[in-house]
Write a protein that holds these residues in place. Structure first.
Motif, PDB file in Angstrom:
ATOM      1  N   PHE A  19       0.841  -1.206   0.000  1.00 48.83           N
ATOM      2  CA  PHE A  19       0.000   0.000   0.000  1.00 48.83           C
ATOM      3  C   PHE A  19       0.871   1.249   0.000  1.00 48.83           C
ATOM      4  N   ASP A  20       1.986   1.210   0.770  1.00 45.20           N
ATOM      5  CA  ASP A  20       2.933   2.327   0.792  1.00 45.20           C
ATOM      6  C   ASP A  20       3.550   2.534  -0.590  1.00 45.20           C
ATOM      7  N   LEU A  21       3.891   1.436  -1.273  1.00 43.93           N
ATOM      8  CA  LEU A  21       4.453   1.531  -2.620  1.00 43.93           C
ATOM      9  C   LEU A  21       3.434   2.121  -3.598  1.00 43.93           C
ATOM     10  N   TRP A  22       2.188   1.690  -3.486  1.00 44.77           N
ATOM     11  CA  TRP A  22       1.143   2.163  -4.393  1.00 44.77           C
ATOM     12  C   TRP A  22       0.887   3.662  -4.218  1.00 44.77           C
ATOM     13  N   LEU A  23       0.921   4.122  -2.934  1.00 44.58           N
ATOM     14  CA  LEU A  23       0.660   5.538  -2.676  1.00 44.58           C
ATOM     15  C   LEU A  23       1.829   6.416  -3.123  1.00 44.58           C
ATOM     16  N   ASN A  24       3.047   5.927  -3.030  1.00 40.39           N
ATOM     17  CA  ASN A  24       4.219   6.759  -3.283  1.00 40.39           C
ATOM     18  C   ASN A  24       5.000   6.289  -4.504  1.00 40.39           C
ATOM     19  N   LEU A  25       4.318   5.724  -5.467  1.00 41.59           N
ATOM     20  CA  LEU A  25       4.980   5.216  -6.654  1.00 41.59           C
ATOM     21  C   LEU A  25       5.571   6.370  -7.459  1.00 41.59           C
ATOM     22  N   GLU A  26       6.895   6.335  -7.685  1.00 37.02           N
ATOM     23  CA  GLU A  26       7.569   7.377  -8.445  1.00 37.02           C
ATOM     24  C   GLU A  26       8.035   6.875  -9.811  1.00 37.02           C
ATOM     25  N   ASP A  27       8.470   5.626  -9.876  1.00 41.49           N
ATOM     26  CA  ASP A  27       8.978   5.066 -11.122  1.00 41.49           C
ATOM     27  C   ASP A  27       8.043   3.933 -11.536  1.00 41.49           C
ATOM     28  N   ASP A  28       7.189   4.182 -12.529  1.00 45.81           N
ATOM     29  CA  ASP A  28       6.238   3.166 -12.956  1.00 45.81           C
ATOM     30  C   ASP A  28       6.748   2.342 -14.129  1.00 45.81           C
ATOM     31  N   THR A  29       8.052   2.422 -14.372  1.00 44.92           N
ATOM     32  CA  THR A  29       8.644   1.588 -15.411  1.00 44.92           C
ATOM     33  C   THR A  29       8.726   0.140 -14.897  1.00 44.92           C
ATOM     34  N   PRO A  30       8.842  -0.835 -15.809  1.00 41.12           N
ATOM     35  CA  PRO A  30       8.978  -2.230 -15.344  1.00 41.12           C
ATOM     36  C   PRO A  30      10.132  -2.419 -14.361  1.00 41.12           C
ATOM     37  N   PHE A  31      11.250  -1.738 -14.609  1.00 37.68           N
ATOM     38  CA  PHE A  31      12.380  -1.846 -13.696  1.00 37.68           C
ATOM     39  C   PHE A  31      12.010  -1.353 -12.293  1.00 37.68           C
ATOM     40  N   GLY A  32      11.374  -0.179 -12.223  1.00 33.35           N
ATOM     41  CA  GLY A  32      10.990   0.373 -10.925  1.00 33.35           C
ATOM     42  C   GLY A  32       9.940  -0.469 -10.231  1.00 33.35           C
ATOM     43  N   LEU A  33       8.983  -1.009 -10.989  1.00 32.86           N
ATOM     44  CA  LEU A  33       7.939  -1.841 -10.395  1.00 32.86           C
ATOM     45  C   LEU A  33       8.506  -3.149  -9.855  1.00 32.86           C
ATOM     46  N   VAL A  34       9.466  -3.729 -10.598  1.00 32.31           N
ATOM     47  CA  VAL A  34      10.077  -4.978 -10.125  1.00 32.31           C
ATOM     48  C   VAL A  34      10.850  -4.750  -8.821  1.00 32.31           C
ATOM     49  N   LEU A  35      11.634  -3.670  -8.752  1.00 35.32           N
ATOM     50  CA  LEU A  35      12.380  -3.377  -7.520  1.00 35.32           C
ATOM     51  C   LEU A  35      11.433  -3.145  -6.348  1.00 35.32           C
ATOM     52  N   GLY A  36      10.356  -2.408  -6.587  1.00 32.89           N
ATOM     53  CA  GLY A  36       9.395  -2.162  -5.521  1.00 32.89           C
ATOM     54  C   GLY A  36       8.720  -3.436  -5.061  1.00 32.89           C
ATOM     55  N   ALA A  37       8.348  -4.309  -6.020  1.00 30.64           N
ATOM     56  CA  ALA A  37       7.697  -5.572  -5.659  1.00 30.64           C
ATOM     57  C   ALA A  37       8.639  -6.483  -4.881  1.00 30.64           C
ATOM     58  N   LEU A  38       9.926  -6.541  -5.300  1.00 34.82           N
ATOM     59  CA  LEU A  38      10.896  -7.361  -4.571  1.00 34.82           C
ATOM     60  C   LEU A  38      11.092  -6.858  -3.144  1.00 34.82           C
ATOM     61  N   THR A  39      11.084  -5.554  -2.967  1.00 33.92           N
ATOM     62  CA  THR A  39      11.234  -4.982  -1.627  1.00 33.92           C
ATOM     63  C   THR A  39      10.119  -5.461  -0.707  1.00 33.92           C
ATOM     64  N   CYS A  40       8.884  -5.466  -1.224  1.00 29.29           N
ATOM     65  CA  CYS A  40       7.743  -5.904  -0.417  1.00 29.29           C
ATOM     66  C   CYS A  40       7.756  -7.416  -0.208  1.00 29.29           C
ATOM     67  N   ALA A  41       8.066  -8.170  -1.260  1.00 24.54           N
ATOM     68  CA  ALA A  41       7.993  -9.628  -1.185  1.00 24.54           C
ATOM     69  C   ALA A  41       9.080 -10.228  -0.295  1.00 24.54           C
ATOM     70  N   ALA A  42      10.189  -9.518  -0.109  1.00 25.62           N
ATOM     71  CA  ALA A  42      11.292 -10.067   0.688  1.00 25.62           C
ATOM     72  C   ALA A  42      11.064  -9.944   2.186  1.00 25.62           C
ATOM     73  N   LEU A  43      10.080  -9.173   2.601  1.00 26.75           N
ATOM     74  CA  LEU A  43       9.897  -8.919   4.039  1.00 26.75           C
ATOM     75  C   LEU A  43       9.658 -10.182   4.869  1.00 26.75           C
ATOM     76  N   PRO A  44       8.894 -11.187   4.401  1.00 26.18           N
ATOM     77  CA  PRO A  44       8.728 -12.395   5.236  1.00 26.18           C
ATOM     78  C   PRO A  44      10.028 -13.143   5.531  1.00 26.18           C
ATOM     79  N   LEU A  45      11.089 -12.858   4.769  1.00 33.61           N
ATOM     80  CA  LEU A  45      12.378 -13.542   4.987  1.00 33.61           C
ATOM     81  C   LEU A  45      13.324 -12.755   5.886  1.00 33.61           C
TER      82      LEU A  45
END
Length: 367
Positions: A19-45
């Motif tokens: 939700f934080d990424l969605w509200l403050n999205l600055e780079d909507d390119t595939p590269f920026g979206l992938v980095l943002g998604a990896l940041t969120c997905a890595a938290l359980p580890l």
């Protein structure tokens, strides 16, 4: 109070970071979206790989204007790091990744001042999760220290109770020796005099019987006095005595990281006093590890070398500072005296790696 399950906490944190990424999205390119998604997905580890997850969040913080994921990763990392210099480095990396403009080519001259202000502000913000992580560390350390303190106090109470009972047994031994044995000795002497002085067969036989029983009773009393005096330094003799069969249970129930290796002669050929000495040596050594080397691993090695056998207990250096606990400082002295009574020896001192070693050596009477 029931704690929230860990998977539920992780799922909620991932949703909040997304939700934080969605509200403050600055780079909507595939590269920026992938980095943002990896940041969120890595938290359980983050609990299993705290440093890796934190470093993985830094590129996402550089590309996207997010805070939830890197702050959570920094908090978990600080809760597992004790080096303050490393914590300062992590805070600096977090502040740099958050304050630097993206793309880096946008770092124009007129933005230098604003970038510096953002860096200082973000560095101050990073102190919050770091302090919370340090607070969690302190809380866990205090909990462990309280547990160790309570165990040490319980041990001291047991030692005090044993000391009181030992004094009572010593007093009883003195009374039996000074009063009862003296009276029985007089009975034996008087019966012997009567046996010599009388001429009648019946009286002579009765006096002989009284004298014989008195001498036997006196021998039994002397044996009891010897046993009382010998055990007055270790009142656990009143309870069922430990044997080598109880040694494995002692090691496994110590609450320490202890390894048990080696072998002794067969149990049926090791005298009971030697079995008790081996058991008490391991017991006292592990107690000292718990009191003076918290968090250290220990090794209990049983050995049999020709004319002698024994046990060696070695512990590593303490993993954290030990508490200044009161103690009687008589444990090793008593063990050394017990070993000498059995014809053996006990040595204790620092080991080569900064730990401590206790070694008991007893003679093999069969050799």
């Amino acid at each position: 109070m029931n704690r929230i399950p860990v998977p539920l906490v992780d799922a909620g944190l991932v949703v909040l970071a997304g939700f934080d990424l969605w509200l403050n999205l600055e780079d909507d390119t595939p590269f920026g979206l992938v980095l943002g998604a990896l940041t969120c997905a890595a938290l359980p580890l983050r609990r299993r790989f705290p440093l890796s997850v934190f470093l993985l969040c830094l590129p996402g913080s550089l590309v996207q204007d997010v805070l939830v994921a890197p702050v959570a990763a920094l908090y978990t990392l600080s809760a597992r790091t004790r080096d303050r210099r490393l914590l300062a480095l992590y805070m600096t990396l977090f502040a740099l990744a958050t304050a630097a403009p993206w793309p880096l080519t946008d770092f124009a001259g007129e933005e230098h001042t604003w970038t510096l202000v953002t860096f200082v502000y973000t560095f101050a913000l990073a102190s919050a999760p770091v302090l919370l992580g340090r607070l969690l560390q302190t809380r866990q350390d205090l909990r462990l220290q309280l547990t160790e303190t309570e165990a040490a106090r319980e041990h001291e109470r047991e030692l005090h109770a044993q000391g009181v009972l030992a004094r009572e047994r010593a007093q009883l031994a003195r009374e039996m020796h000074d009063v009862v044995s003296h009276q029985v000795s007089l009975i034996a002497v008087q019966a012997g005099a009567l046996q010599v002085a009388t001429a009648g067969d019946e009286v002579h036989e009765a006096a002989r019987t009284i004298r014989t029983l008195s001498v036997e009773t006196l021998d039994e009393l002397r044996t009891m006095v010897t046993l009382l005096r010998a055990s007055s330094g270790d009142t656990t003799e009143l309870a069922p005595q430990p044997t080598l069969a109880d040694l494995r249970r002692l090691v496994h129930g110590s609450g320490l990281d202890v390894g048990l290796t080696g072998e002794l002669p067969a149990v049926d050929v090791v005298p009971a006093p030697a079995q008790r000495a081996l058991y008490r040596t391991v017991q006292e050594a592990l107690t000292n590890v718990r009191k003076h080397a918290p968090g250290a691993a220990a090794r209990v090695e049983l050995w049999h070398d020709g004319p002698a056998y024994g046990v060696t207990v070695t512990n590593d250096p303490p993993a954290r500072p030990a508490l200044a606990l009161p103690g009687a400082h008589q444990g090793l002295i008593g063990l050394r005296e017990r070993a000498e009574l059995l014809g053996g020896s006990l040595e204790s001192g620092p080991s080569g790696d900064g730990g401590w070693q206790v070694r008991l050596r007893l003679p093999d009477r069969r050799s």
